[in-house]
Design a protein around this motif. Structure first.
Motif, PDB file in Angstrom:
ATOM      1  N   ALA A   1       0.841  -1.196   0.000  1.00 36.32           N
ATOM      2  CA  ALA A   1       0.000   0.000   0.000  1.00 36.32           C
ATOM      3  C   ALA A   1       0.877   1.248   0.000  1.00 36.32           C
ATOM      4  O   ALA A   1       0.656   2.165  -0.807  1.00 36.32           O
ATOM      5  CB  ALA A   1      -0.933  -0.024   1.211  1.00 36.32           C
ATOM      6  N   GLN A   2       1.881   1.274   0.862  1.00 35.09           N
ATOM      7  CA  GLN A   2       2.798   2.425   0.926  1.00 35.09           C
ATOM      8  C   GLN A   2       3.391   2.716  -0.449  1.00 35.09           C
ATOM      9  O   GLN A   2       3.446   3.867  -0.884  1.00 35.09           O
ATOM     10  CB  GLN A   2       3.961   2.128   1.884  1.00 35.09           C
ATOM     11  CG  GLN A   2       3.604   2.212   3.344  1.00 35.09           C
ATOM     12  CD  GLN A   2       4.787   1.874   4.247  1.00 35.09           C
ATOM     13  OE1 GLN A   2       5.516   0.917   3.999  1.00 35.09           O
ATOM     14  NE2 GLN A   2       4.959   2.649   5.301  1.00 35.09           N
ATOM     15  N   ASN A   3       3.860   1.646  -1.107  1.00 30.99           N
ATOM     16  CA  ASN A   3       4.495   1.822  -2.417  1.00 30.99           C
ATOM     17  C   ASN A   3       3.568   2.525  -3.400  1.00 30.99           C
ATOM     18  O   ASN A   3       4.017   3.217  -4.314  1.00 30.99           O
ATOM     19  CB  ASN A   3       4.895   0.467  -3.011  1.00 30.99           C
ATOM     20  CG  ASN A   3       5.988  -0.203  -2.203  1.00 30.99           C
ATOM     21  OD1 ASN A   3       6.669   0.439  -1.419  1.00 30.99           O
ATOM     22  ND2 ASN A   3       6.142  -1.514  -2.385  1.00 30.99           N
ATOM     23  N   ALA A   4       2.260   2.300  -3.223  1.00 22.84           N
ATOM     24  CA  ALA A   4       1.286   2.876  -4.154  1.00 22.84           C
ATOM     25  C   ALA A   4       0.700   4.191  -3.631  1.00 22.84           C
ATOM     26  O   ALA A   4      -0.303   4.679  -4.155  1.00 22.84           O
ATOM     27  CB  ALA A   4       0.168   1.872  -4.405  1.00 22.84           C
ATOM     28  N   GLY A   5       1.294   4.744  -2.575  1.00 23.75           N
ATOM     29  CA  GLY A   5       0.798   6.024  -2.051  1.00 23.75           C
ATOM     30  C   GLY A   5      -0.454   5.897  -1.198  1.00 23.75           C
ATOM     31  O   GLY A   5      -1.222   6.843  -1.052  1.00 23.75           O
TER      32      GLY A   5
ATOM     33  N   LEU B   1       4.248  -4.149 -11.482  1.00 30.79           N
ATOM     34  CA  LEU B   1       5.411  -5.016 -11.751  1.00 30.79           C
ATOM     35  C   LEU B   1       6.148  -5.393 -10.468  1.00 30.79           C
ATOM     36  O   LEU B   1       6.590  -6.532 -10.315  1.00 30.79           O
ATOM     37  CB  LEU B   1       6.396  -4.319 -12.699  1.00 30.79           C
ATOM     38  CG  LEU B   1       6.027  -4.237 -14.177  1.00 30.79           C
ATOM     39  CD1 LEU B   1       7.035  -3.374 -14.921  1.00 30.79           C
ATOM     40  CD2 LEU B   1       5.960  -5.621 -14.806  1.00 30.79           C
ATOM     41  N   THR B   2       6.295  -4.470  -9.554  1.00 32.51           N
ATOM     42  CA  THR B   2       7.118  -4.780  -8.366  1.00 32.51           C
ATOM     43  C   THR B   2       6.360  -5.541  -7.295  1.00 32.51           C
ATOM     44  O   THR B   2       6.933  -6.390  -6.631  1.00 32.51           O
ATOM     45  CB  THR B   2       7.709  -3.508  -7.712  1.00 32.51           C
ATOM     46  OG1 THR B   2       6.735  -2.494  -7.705  1.00 32.51           O
ATOM     47  CG2 THR B   2       8.968  -3.067  -8.377  1.00 32.51           C
ATOM     48  N   ASP B   3       5.082  -5.240  -7.081  1.00 29.43           N
ATOM     49  CA  ASP B   3       4.389  -5.855  -5.949  1.00 29.43           C
ATOM     50  C   ASP B   3       3.696  -7.135  -6.366  1.00 29.43           C
ATOM     51  O   ASP B   3       2.555  -7.139  -6.800  1.00 29.43           O
ATOM     52  CB  ASP B   3       3.425  -4.846  -5.326  1.00 29.43           C
ATOM     53  CG  ASP B   3       4.202  -3.794  -4.553  1.00 29.43           C
ATOM     54  OD1 ASP B   3       5.364  -4.067  -4.206  1.00 29.43           O
ATOM     55  OD2 ASP B   3       3.674  -2.709  -4.316  1.00 29.43           O
TER      56      ASP B   3
ATOM     57  N   ALA C   1      15.857  -5.974  -9.948  1.00 26.66           N
ATOM     58  CA  ALA C   1      14.734  -5.472 -10.753  1.00 26.66           C
ATOM     59  C   ALA C   1      13.670  -6.558 -10.884  1.00 26.66           C
ATOM     60  O   ALA C   1      13.912  -7.717 -10.551  1.00 26.66           O
ATOM     61  CB  ALA C   1      15.240  -5.095 -12.143  1.00 26.66           C
ATOM     62  N   ARG C   2      12.501  -6.150 -11.341  1.00 26.03           N
ATOM     63  CA  ARG C   2      11.464  -7.103 -11.729  1.00 26.03           C
ATOM     64  C   ARG C   2      10.931  -6.665 -13.084  1.00 26.03           C
ATOM     65  O   ARG C   2      10.846  -5.457 -13.341  1.00 26.03           O
ATOM     66  CB  ARG C   2      10.324  -7.138 -10.699  1.00 26.03           C
ATOM     67  CG  ARG C   2      10.763  -7.813  -9.413  1.00 26.03           C
ATOM     68  CD  ARG C   2       9.763  -7.774  -8.293  1.00 26.03           C
ATOM     69  NE  ARG C   2      10.520  -7.951  -7.045  1.00 26.03           N
ATOM     70  CZ  ARG C   2      10.064  -7.685  -5.836  1.00 26.03           C
ATOM     71  NH1 ARG C   2       8.839  -7.254  -5.676  1.00 26.03           N
ATOM     72  NH2 ARG C   2      10.820  -7.867  -4.778  1.00 26.03           N
ATOM     73  N   GLY C   3      10.606  -7.636 -13.911  1.00 33.09           N
ATOM     74  CA  GLY C   3      10.123  -7.233 -15.224  1.00 33.09           C
ATOM     75  C   GLY C   3       9.408  -8.353 -15.937  1.00 33.09           C
ATOM     76  O   GLY C   3       9.547  -9.537 -15.590  1.00 33.09           O
ATOM     77  N   MET C   4       8.652  -7.961 -16.946  1.00 31.75           N
ATOM     78  CA  MET C   4       7.822  -8.919 -17.676  1.00 31.75           C
ATOM     79  C   MET C   4       8.614  -9.561 -18.805  1.00 31.75           C
ATOM     80  O   MET C   4       9.209  -8.854 -19.618  1.00 31.75           O
ATOM     81  CB  MET C   4       6.604  -8.183 -18.240  1.00 31.75           C
ATOM     82  CG  MET C   4       5.592  -9.101 -18.848  1.00 31.75           C
ATOM     83  SD  MET C   4       4.292  -8.145 -19.608  1.00 31.75           S
ATOM     84  CE  MET C   4       3.125  -8.102 -18.291  1.00 31.75           C
TER      85      MET C   4
ATOM     86  N   ALA D   1      10.870  -2.663 -13.595  1.00 32.04           N
ATOM     87  CA  ALA D   1      10.939  -1.702 -12.484  1.00 32.04           C
ATOM     88  C   ALA D   1      12.157  -2.062 -11.652  1.00 32.04           C
ATOM     89  O   ALA D   1      12.422  -3.255 -11.412  1.00 32.04           O
ATOM     90  CB  ALA D   1       9.682  -1.789 -11.629  1.00 32.04           C
ATOM     91  N   LEU D   2      12.916  -1.050 -11.264  1.00 30.48           N
ATOM     92  CA  LEU D   2      14.110  -1.310 -10.449  1.00 30.48           C
ATOM     93  C   LEU D   2      13.721  -1.424  -8.983  1.00 30.48           C
ATOM     94  O   LEU D   2      12.829  -0.724  -8.505  1.00 30.48           O
ATOM     95  CB  LEU D   2      15.124  -0.180 -10.621  1.00 30.48           C
ATOM     96  CG  LEU D   2      15.673   0.011 -12.031  1.00 30.48           C
ATOM     97  CD1 LEU D   2      16.670   1.160 -12.061  1.00 30.48           C
ATOM     98  CD2 LEU D   2      16.319  -1.275 -12.557  1.00 30.48           C
ATOM     99  N   ILE D   3      14.403  -2.318  -8.266  1.00 31.83           N
ATOM    100  CA  ILE D   3      14.141  -2.473  -6.831  1.00 31.83           C
ATOM    101  C   ILE D   3      14.770  -1.287  -6.089  1.00 31.83           C
ATOM    102  O   ILE D   3      15.926  -0.939  -6.312  1.00 31.83           O
ATOM    103  CB  ILE D   3      14.764  -3.806  -6.330  1.00 31.83           C
ATOM    104  CG1 ILE D   3      14.043  -4.989  -6.978  1.00 31.83           C
ATOM    105  CG2 ILE D   3      14.720  -3.903  -4.816  1.00 31.83           C
ATOM    106  CD1 ILE D   3      12.583  -5.113  -6.621  1.00 31.83           C
ATOM    107  N   GLN D   4      13.964  -0.676  -5.246  1.00 33.34           N
ATOM    108  CA  GLN D   4      14.463   0.448  -4.446  1.00 33.34           C
ATOM    109  C   GLN D   4      14.385   0.105  -2.971  1.00 33.34           C
ATOM    110  O   GLN D   4      13.822  -0.931  -2.605  1.00 33.34           O
ATOM    111  CB  GLN D   4      13.626   1.685  -4.769  1.00 33.34           C
ATOM    112  CG  GLN D   4      13.907   2.146  -6.181  1.00 33.34           C
ATOM    113  CD  GLN D   4      12.899   3.147  -6.706  1.00 33.34           C
ATOM    114  OE1 GLN D   4      11.920   3.453  -6.053  1.00 33.34           O
ATOM    115  NE2 GLN D   4      13.151   3.636  -7.891  1.00 33.34           N
ATOM    116  N   ASP D   5      14.938   1.002  -2.141  1.00 36.60           N
ATOM    117  CA  ASP D   5      15.017   0.710  -0.705  1.00 36.60           C
ATOM    118  C   ASP D   5      13.668   0.370  -0.085  1.00 36.60           C
ATOM    119  O   ASP D   5      13.586  -0.423   0.837  1.00 36.60           O
ATOM    120  CB  ASP D   5      15.606   1.915   0.044  1.00 36.60           C
ATOM    121  CG  ASP D   5      17.085   2.049  -0.243  1.00 36.60           C
ATOM    122  OD1 ASP D   5      17.643   1.083  -0.808  1.00 36.60           O
ATOM    123  OD2 ASP D   5      17.662   3.109   0.068  1.00 36.60           O
ATOM    124  N   HIS D   6      12.595   1.004  -0.583  1.00 39.34           N
ATOM    125  CA  HIS D   6      11.295   0.789   0.047  1.00 39.34           C
ATOM    126  C   HIS D   6      10.613  -0.511  -0.374  1.00 39.34           C
ATOM    127  O   HIS D   6       9.553  -0.850   0.143  1.00 39.34           O
ATOM    128  CB  HIS D   6      10.366   1.994  -0.188  1.00 39.34           C
ATOM    129  CG  HIS D   6      10.091   2.281  -1.635  1.00 39.34           C
ATOM    130  ND1 HIS D   6       9.078   1.674  -2.319  1.00 39.34           N
ATOM    131  CD2 HIS D   6      10.705   3.098  -2.518  1.00 39.34           C
ATOM    132  CE1 HIS D   6       9.068   2.115  -3.567  1.00 39.34           C
ATOM    133  NE2 HIS D   6      10.049   2.986  -3.713  1.00 39.34           N
TER     134      HIS D   6
END
Ligand code: GLU
Length: 384
Positions: free
Chosen positions: A222-226, A267-269, A323-326, A364-369
């Motif tokens: 949820a945080q990741n999506a604001g 893509l990330t979650d 990263a994660r990607g299709m 999408a690149l993996i970030q700290d969050h």
């Protein structure tokens, strides 16, 4: 007309079913739907993610929640879901609104087209003032292909419809810094980064499937999506409004103020890991800097059997997720491309292709969050 707000409410099984008799807790349901009616009047649409079908259905099939196997749970869900929906419908009508049932499976959330279909259905219901009630279609899913917990399912719904808040009502009044039964345990009112709490939260309630761990994972999505997540104890009296106005103790997991695009969030979650790629040092360096298309010649190994369109997790050779990607190819096709770097991809695969396993736009690149996942250990296939 001002924009209406959106709140996804998740209610756990332990609030909906009496532990002793496995019958519905009507007083609690009345409290929730009366609050929903109030919020709707004040301009907030509520989407409910309700557990409880398995717990409520147990008595119908004479099964014991302690010993029930997957078949019992599937059958119990088939019995419990209509009972649950019938009760919601009757009570909601008393408070002047209607409800609808939306049952989803893992694939409806993990496959992009199906995800958008569900989104369209929910949006259409909201436009007509009908409250969607979402649950996993437990009767047709087995353990391997399940979301499993409604906490992350609710977070996915919150991402899908760009909710303002996700509220998780449960049997405890939020997150504690250790097991809440420990007299030293302290309540945590605000969480910015869930990663510090993942070790202390691995406990599960008697009737539900999720524990505080799945709630923290859901809050992270949820945080990741604001979206801000509020975790509170579900009381009969003003179960939602008392949390929203701050008069009831809860944990607030604060939204990321600068969320990524909905495509990259999707893509990330992930709810399950479809497969993995390990890239060589040069590609790992590039991916630490920016999104870059990955080709067969950049790979050191692949993990798992996957199909075109699956989202893969990309690792460096030390197992750090980058990263994660299709993927544009199946695992067999990726093996062919990776093992024959000098050859023309079209003659290898027999059809016209751009040889990018994952295109930069679909990554999408993996970030700290982000919470990272370990590389799958099954079927590690080394590229020769
Ligand atoms: N889908 C399950 C049910 O309706 C609940 C899953 C959960 O407890 O999170 O019983």
């Amino acid at each position: 007309m001002s924009e209406r707000k959106r709140l996804v409410l998740k209610i756990g099984s332990s609030l909906l079913a009496n532990t002793d008799h496995l019958t519905l807790r009507y007083a609690f349901m009345h409290g929730v739907l009366s609050d929903v009616a109030k919020l709707r009047e004040e301009g907030t649409d509520v989407i409910l993610t309700s557990s409880g079908s398995v717990a409520i259905g147990m008595s119908v099939i004479d099964a014991d929640p302690e010993t029930a196997g997957i078949l019992d749970k599937q059958a119990a869900a088939a019995c419990g879901q209509p009972l649950l929906m019938n009760a919601y419908k009757q009570i909601a009508l008393e408070y002047g609104f209607d409800i609808a049932q939306v049952l989803v499976t893992l694939e409806d959330l993990e496959d992009r087209r199906r995800f958008l279909n569900v989104k369209n259905t929910i949006t259409r219901l909201l436009e007509n003032g009908v409250m969607p009630i979402v649950n996993e279609n437990d009767s047709v899913t087995t353990q391997e292909i399940k979301v499993g917990d409604n906490d992350r399912l609710a977070a996915k719904v919150a991402q899908m419809i760009q909710a303002d808040n996700l509220m998780i009502l449960t049997s405890v009044d939020g997150l504690y810094d250790r097991n809440p039964e420990d007299p030293e345990a302290k309540h945590v009112p605000v969480v910015e980064d869930v990663s510090g709490y993942l070790d202390v939260t691995d406990s599960v309630s008697a009737l539900g499937t999720g524990g505080m761990l799945t709630k923290m994972k859901a809050a992270n999505m949820a945080q990741n999506a604001g979206v801000t997540t509020l975790i509170a104890k579900g009381e009969n009296e003003a179960p939602m409004t008392a949390v929203l106005n701050g008069s009831r103790r809860h944990t607030r997991c604060v939204a990321n103020g600068d969320p990524d695009s909905s495509w990259r969030i999707w893509l990330t979650d992930r709810l399950q890991q479809a497969g993995g790629l390990t890239v060589n040092k040069e590609m790992a360096e590039k991916l630490r800097d920016k999104r870059t298309s990955i080709e067969g010649s950049d790979l050191v190994s692949i993990q798992g059997e996957f199909t075109k369109g699956d989202v893969l997790h990309v690792y460096d050779e030390d197992g750090e997720e980058l990263a994660r990607g299709m993927t544009n190819f199946t695992s067999a096709e990726v093996m062919l491309l990776a093992r024959n770097p000098g050859e023309d991809p079209e003659s290898l695969l027999g059809y016209e292709v751009k040889p990018r396993v994952i295109a930069a736009d679909n990554m999408a690149l993996i970030q700290d969050h982000h919470l990272t996942w370990e590389a799958p250990t099954d079927e590690m296939k080394l590229v020769s």
